[in-house]
Design an enzyme around this catalytic site. Structure first.
Site, PDB file in Angstrom:
ATOM      1  N   ASP A   8      -4.889 -10.267   0.483  1.00 36.00           N
ATOM      2  CA  ASP A   8      -4.437  -9.513  -0.696  1.00 36.00           C
ATOM      3  C   ASP A   8      -3.451 -10.375  -1.476  1.00 36.00           C
ATOM      4  OD1 ASP A   8      -4.035  -7.239  -2.448  1.00 36.00           O
ATOM      5  OD2 ASP A   8      -2.141  -6.873  -1.450  1.00 36.00           O
ATOM      6  N   SER A   9      -3.164  -9.950  -2.701  1.00 38.81           N
ATOM      7  CA  SER A   9      -2.155 -10.649  -3.500  1.00 38.81           C
ATOM      8  C   SER A   9      -0.770 -10.524  -2.853  1.00 38.81           C
ATOM      9  CB  SER A   9      -2.101 -10.044  -4.901  1.00 38.81           C
ATOM     10  OG  SER A   9      -1.688  -8.685  -4.808  1.00 38.81           O
ATOM     11  N   CYS A  71      -8.092  -6.194  -1.772  1.00 38.16           N
ATOM     12  CA  CYS A  71      -7.441  -6.160  -3.087  1.00 38.16           C
ATOM     13  C   CYS A  71      -8.505  -5.755  -4.092  1.00 38.16           C
ATOM     14  CB  CYS A  71      -6.904  -7.563  -3.384  1.00 38.16           C
ATOM     15  SG  CYS A  71      -6.210  -7.775  -5.020  1.00 38.16           S
ATOM     16  N   GLU A 149       6.361  -4.792  -3.469  1.00 35.47           N
ATOM     17  CA  GLU A 149       6.580  -6.108  -2.836  1.00 35.47           C
ATOM     18  C   GLU A 149       8.057  -6.284  -2.469  1.00 35.47           C
ATOM     19  OE1 GLU A 149       4.443  -8.926  -2.189  1.00 35.47           O
ATOM     20  OE2 GLU A 149       2.889  -7.415  -2.399  1.00 35.47           O
ATOM     21  N   CYS A 181      -5.558   0.645  -6.152  1.00 38.51           N
ATOM     22  CA  CYS A 181      -4.918  -0.632  -5.817  1.00 38.51           C
ATOM     23  C   CYS A 181      -4.418  -0.450  -4.390  1.00 38.51           C
ATOM     24  CB  CYS A 181      -3.761  -0.887  -6.784  1.00 38.51           C
ATOM     25  SG  CYS A 181      -2.622  -2.192  -6.283  1.00 38.51           S
ATOM     26  N   HIS A 183      -1.983  -1.522  -2.890  1.00 35.24           N
ATOM     27  CA  HIS A 183      -0.537  -1.321  -2.754  1.00 35.24           C
ATOM     28  C   HIS A 183      -0.170   0.174  -2.846  1.00 35.24           C
ATOM     29  CE1 HIS A 183      -0.146  -5.660  -3.553  1.00 35.24           C
ATOM     30  NE2 HIS A 183       1.147  -5.573  -3.251  1.00 35.24           N
TER      31      HIS A 183
HETATM   32  N1  DGL Z   1      -3.300  -4.932  -4.115  1.00 33.18           N
HETATM   33  C1  DGL Z   1      -3.982  -5.290  -5.278  1.00 33.18           C
HETATM   34  C2  DGL Z   1      -5.116  -4.421  -5.697  1.00 33.18           C
HETATM   35  O1  DGL Z   1      -5.650  -3.715  -4.867  1.00 33.18           O
HETATM   36  C3  DGL Z   1      -3.407  -6.227  -6.275  1.00 33.18           C
HETATM   37  C4  DGL Z   1      -2.216  -5.813  -6.984  1.00 33.18           C
HETATM   38  C5  DGL Z   1      -1.674  -6.921  -7.839  1.00 33.18           C
HETATM   39  O2  DGL Z   1      -1.377  -7.988  -7.274  1.00 33.18           O
HETATM   40  O3  DGL Z   1      -1.542  -6.714  -9.038  1.00 33.18           O
HETATM   41  O4  DGL Z   1      -5.510  -4.418  -6.825  1.00 33.18           O
END
Ligand code: DGL
Length: 268
Positions: A8-9, A71, A149, A181, A183
């Protein structure tokens, strides 16, 4: 047992790893957080595609039997190319708009996702397959990923920003909200604080892990074991803080696994 890469990011994919540890605790995992570059959601399609491919190639070079692109943004922008270049199963994550359309009673569904996901061809192609009677209220969650984060998922600052992002979704009368997302499942507490139990939340981690399980079955990597596998946490920013975040965000007991952490550093 299999070695599974989860990428993931940043820390968002821990929501997928959490479900994977619940359903498939016997496997070994490498979790790769590109936190030095989060958020991806406000970057260009080309950048996201190139970076995601490099990181998945890195995981494949470490011997992963399968990779979960945990992600939505990277899946939307890069998964086709990653699948072309790597010969192992690559499992992606997409906003759960299909299950949301099925579960919504009034046909009004909010979709909270990154700007890149909402703009992507992949997401819009998926949207086009859904019945017209459902209305989707799309909202980019700008600013939320950096707060998560920073370990501030439950803070007042996050609550304020989230409240602003949810306003158009609520004003439209949505009865269902897609957490588009990885997150965002970590915002559940804040979302419930703002909305109570009036809205159904949809996240796809269960479906993603079931898909991973099916892929492992085809690789004949699905034998059961009482032993828990290991977890290697790799961060491009700070491996110590990734470990702290993992302990905080994962509901699994990390003591059951052998846990290592490392910095991605100069490998790439
Ligand atoms: N966790 C990510 C997603 O599912 C990326 C969020 C990001 O880095 O902007 O899209």
């Amino acid at each position: 047992m299999a070695l599974i890469g989860v990428f993931d990011s940043g820390v968002g994919g821990l929501s997928i790893l959490d479900e994977a540890l619940r359903q498939l605790p016997q496997h070994d995992y490498i979790y790769l957080a590109d936190s030095a570059n989060a958020p991806y959601g406000e970057k260009s399609s080309e950048w996201i595609a190139a970076r995601s491919l490099i990181l998945c190639k890195y995981l494949a070079s470490k011997g992963c039997d399968a990779i979960v692109v945990a992600c939505n943004t990277a899946t939307a922008e890069a998964i086709a190319q990653i699948r072309t270049e790597l010969s192992i199963p690559i499992i992606g994550v997409e906003p759960g708009i299909k299950p949301a359309a099925m579960q919504s009673q009034n046909g009004i569904v909010g979709v909270l996702a990154t700007e890149a996901t909402l703009k992507s061809d992949k997401f819009n192609a998926l949207l086009a397959t859904l019945p017209d009677h459902c209305r989707f209220i799309k909202q980019a969650g700008a600013g939320l990923v950096p707060l998560i984060e920073a370990g501030k998922a439950d803070s007042e600052e996050t609550l304020d920003l989230l409240g602003k992002h949810l306003e158009p979704i609520l004003d439209a009368g949505s009865d269902t909200l897609v957490l588009g997302c990885t997150h965002y499942p970590f915002l559940r507490k804040s979302i419930r604080k703002l909305l109570g139990d009036t809205i159904t939340l949809i996240d796809t981690s269960d479906a993603v892990v079931k898909q991973l399980k099916r892929q492992l079955e085809t690789l004949e990597h699905n034998s059961h074991s009482e032993k828990h596998g290991s977890i290697t946490l790799i961060s491009s920013k700070n491996e110590a803080s990734l470990l702290v975040m993992a302990k905080d965000l994962l509901s699994s007991d990390l003591n059951l696994h052998l846990v290592h952490s490392a910095l991605l550093g100069d490998v790439l």
